[in-house]
Design an enzyme around this catalytic site. Sequence first.
Site, PDB file in Angstrom:
ATOM      1  N   ASP A 110     -33.053 -18.994   3.139  1.00 22.73           N
ATOM      2  CA  ASP A 110     -32.314 -18.154   4.087  1.00 22.73           C
ATOM      3  C   ASP A 110     -31.050 -18.822   4.610  1.00 22.73           C
ATOM      4  O   ASP A 110     -30.615 -18.563   5.734  1.00 22.73           O
ATOM      5  CB  ASP A 110     -33.226 -17.745   5.276  1.00 22.73           C
ATOM      6  CG  ASP A 110     -34.525 -17.145   4.786  1.00 22.73           C
ATOM      7  OD1 ASP A 110     -34.474 -16.327   3.862  1.00 22.73           O
ATOM      8  OD2 ASP A 110     -35.586 -17.537   5.306  1.00 22.73           O
ATOM      9  N   LYS A 139     -27.250 -18.231   0.698  1.00 18.58           N
ATOM     10  CA  LYS A 139     -26.781 -18.506  -0.680  1.00 18.58           C
ATOM     11  C   LYS A 139     -26.220 -17.250  -1.335  1.00 18.58           C
ATOM     12  O   LYS A 139     -25.262 -17.318  -2.101  1.00 18.58           O
ATOM     13  CB  LYS A 139     -27.951 -19.008  -1.551  1.00 18.58           C
ATOM     14  CG  LYS A 139     -28.569 -20.298  -1.088  1.00 18.58           C
ATOM     15  CD  LYS A 139     -29.830 -20.617  -1.843  1.00 18.58           C
ATOM     16  CE  LYS A 139     -30.993 -19.709  -1.564  1.00 18.58           C
ATOM     17  NZ  LYS A 139     -31.546 -19.759  -0.207  1.00 18.58           N
ATOM     18  N   GLY A 186     -34.932 -12.927  -0.657  1.00 17.58           N
ATOM     19  CA  GLY A 186     -34.186 -11.756  -0.214  1.00 17.58           C
ATOM     20  C   GLY A 186     -32.754 -12.195   0.017  1.00 17.58           C
ATOM     21  O   GLY A 186     -32.470 -12.860   1.000  1.00 17.58           O
ATOM     22  N   HIS A 187     -31.884 -11.900  -0.929  1.00 17.20           N
ATOM     23  CA  HIS A 187     -30.501 -12.341  -0.796  1.00 17.20           C
ATOM     24  C   HIS A 187     -29.651 -11.194  -0.250  1.00 17.20           C
ATOM     25  O   HIS A 187     -29.526 -10.152  -0.881  1.00 17.20           O
ATOM     26  CB  HIS A 187     -29.974 -12.829  -2.157  1.00 17.20           C
ATOM     27  CG  HIS A 187     -30.602 -14.129  -2.574  1.00 17.20           C
ATOM     28  ND1 HIS A 187     -30.486 -14.664  -3.825  1.00 17.20           N
ATOM     29  CD2 HIS A 187     -31.355 -15.008  -1.885  1.00 17.20           C
ATOM     30  CE1 HIS A 187     -31.139 -15.813  -3.879  1.00 17.20           C
ATOM     31  NE2 HIS A 187     -31.680 -16.029  -2.711  1.00 17.20           N
ATOM     32  N   GLN A 197     -34.770 -19.594  -2.355  1.00 14.15           N
ATOM     33  CA  GLN A 197     -35.430 -20.504  -1.394  1.00 14.15           C
ATOM     34  C   GLN A 197     -34.527 -21.722  -1.106  1.00 14.15           C
ATOM     35  O   GLN A 197     -33.326 -21.592  -1.134  1.00 14.15           O
ATOM     36  CB  GLN A 197     -36.821 -20.931  -1.905  1.00 14.15           C
ATOM     37  CG  GLN A 197     -37.866 -19.820  -1.862  1.00 14.15           C
ATOM     38  CD  GLN A 197     -37.802 -18.869  -3.036  1.00 14.15           C
ATOM     39  OE1 GLN A 197     -37.632 -19.275  -4.172  1.00 14.15           O
ATOM     40  NE2 GLN A 197     -37.957 -17.588  -2.776  1.00 14.15           N
TER      41      GLN A 197
HETATM   42  P1  IMP Z   1     -44.345 -17.963  -1.354  1.00 14.64           P
HETATM   43  O1  IMP Z   1     -43.083 -18.360  -2.001  1.00 14.64           O
HETATM   44  O2  IMP Z   1     -44.436 -16.476  -1.084  1.00 14.64           O
HETATM   45  O3  IMP Z   1     -45.569 -18.496  -2.034  1.00 14.64           O
HETATM   46  O4  IMP Z   1     -44.378 -18.618   0.125  1.00 14.64           O
HETATM   47  C1  IMP Z   1     -44.491 -20.026   0.306  1.00 14.64           C
HETATM   48  C2  IMP Z   1     -43.630 -20.479   1.475  1.00 14.64           C
HETATM   49  O5  IMP Z   1     -42.267 -20.303   1.140  1.00 14.64           O
HETATM   50  C3  IMP Z   1     -43.857 -19.703   2.766  1.00 14.64           C
HETATM   51  O6  IMP Z   1     -43.673 -20.587   3.850  1.00 14.64           O
HETATM   52  C4  IMP Z   1     -42.739 -18.678   2.747  1.00 14.64           C
HETATM   53  O7  IMP Z   1     -42.404 -18.242   4.046  1.00 14.64           O
HETATM   54  C5  IMP Z   1     -41.624 -19.493   2.128  1.00 14.64           C
HETATM   55  N1  IMP Z   1     -40.609 -18.684   1.431  1.00 14.64           N
HETATM   56  C6  IMP Z   1     -40.699 -18.137   0.207  1.00 14.64           C
HETATM   57  N2  IMP Z   1     -39.575 -17.502  -0.115  1.00 14.64           N
HETATM   58  C7  IMP Z   1     -38.738 -17.664   0.914  1.00 14.64           C
HETATM   59  C8  IMP Z   1     -37.390 -17.272   1.159  1.00 14.64           C
HETATM   60  O8  IMP Z   1     -36.718 -16.641   0.334  1.00 14.64           O
HETATM   61  N3  IMP Z   1     -36.869 -17.650   2.352  1.00 14.64           N
HETATM   62  C9  IMP Z   1     -37.558 -18.381   3.273  1.00 14.64           C
HETATM   63  N4  IMP Z   1     -38.809 -18.777   3.075  1.00 14.64           N
HETATM   64  C10 IMP Z   1     -39.399 -18.429   1.914  1.00 14.64           C
END
Ligand code: IMP
Length: 406
Positions: free
Chosen positions: A13, A16, A41-42, A234
């Site tokens: 977040d 990017k 989510g971009h 991420q």
């Molecule tokens: P997962 O990727 O859904 O398995 O989540 C694992 C961890 O990564 C959790 O803490 C999510 O909140 C975090 N996470 C996954 N994708 C994002 C993102 O795009 N932005 C912020 N945090 C993310």
Amino acid sequence: MPTKLVLGLQHGDEGKGRVVDDLTETWADVVVRFQGGGNAGHTVYDREGNKFVTHILPVGVVQSRNSNKDVLNVISRGCVLNVSDLYEELLSFDSEKELTNNQLKISGFCPLIEPTHILIDRMKYQGKLGTTARGIGPAYSDFYARDSILFKDFVMNPEASLNKIYKKFLDFQTDFAGQGGTNKQVNDNFSFYNDWASKYRSAVDTLSQYLMEDETEIFQLYQSGKNILLEGAQGSGLSIGSNNYPDVTSSFPSVGGALNSTGLNHNQIDEVIGVIKSYKTKVGTGIFPSIIKDESAQILAEIGKEYGATTGRPRQCGWLDLDEVNLAIQNNGVDHLCIIKTDVMTHIEKPFVFHENKLTSIPKIDNVSLEDEGFKTLVDMVSNITNINNISYTTGPKRGEIVWNV
Ligand code: IMP
């Protein structure tokens, strides 16, 4: 034939998407999303302020769709793919005109996210780790166990692949019922599966045209002189290779992740652009040394609209943590830093930066300009502490509101 790589250096977040969007408008011919899945989510705003959110589609699709620029978007093999969600994302994004197969390609080697992965994620990991419940971890688990259905299987043999997906789902249901799942829960799972499978079948024709069969294709694009932009999702703090394990995602948002996923080698990455927010946000479990405990957190959350673009979850806010940024720079050989949402910091009376495990106060930022004492202090601190002189920053949320290479 240069390649630029955009990486988040915090916990995702960072913004990017808008950096990728800006570089797509001015520079890139090819945009490659190389890890993660629909957990990202971009968010991108065009010059008129219209908002676009992509999840698994590379951000370059916003330009493909809304300008005359020829941009090829690639979802490369390091990504996990929920074909039903991708189909819906394309429909909502693309209501008037389908993207052509010169505008979107999907690696045949992307592992599919199956309904069973999503159910396991919801039941086991969403509560425990605060995952996005998109099935990311379980899909990568099957991939590393070499038990995945790949995107090429979906294209070549959609029904046989769906049968395998269904069989895995039935095995899961049997285990689930045996472990005390109620009849209602079992039935709800069936409804979820059926809904997913019906979208899967609808998706076959549309998605099949985007199959990228030849894994040297990105390398060939590089050799033919195309400007290639690699789009990280991420951020470093969420890398499965980081010390934050297990409070991480299941992919590698890193230079290493980009190389493994694209077939490019390390000599072919010309510039690594690290993106940082002027403060920090985080969702999910895990440590957060620079977390803000006073009303500044609320102000940053509200002015910065700090709610997940995928899940809608509120993000926790903290001060910019230059210790974590430095680690990410060291791990990835970052050349260039882009500081995002600096305008949000103008609403903070007493701003801080976190470094060497403690907070340092900086003067109030009144304007996003190097003439402003507070803003100049922030930029100078970032540059001095990270040893990176190549700094860019945004001045507002819209496309074009970015000052490159100050
Ligand atoms: P997962 O990727 O859904 O398995 O989540 C694992 C961890 O990564 C959790 O803490 C999510 O909140 C975090 N996470 C996954 N994708 C994002 C993102 O795009 N932005 C912020 N945090 C993310």
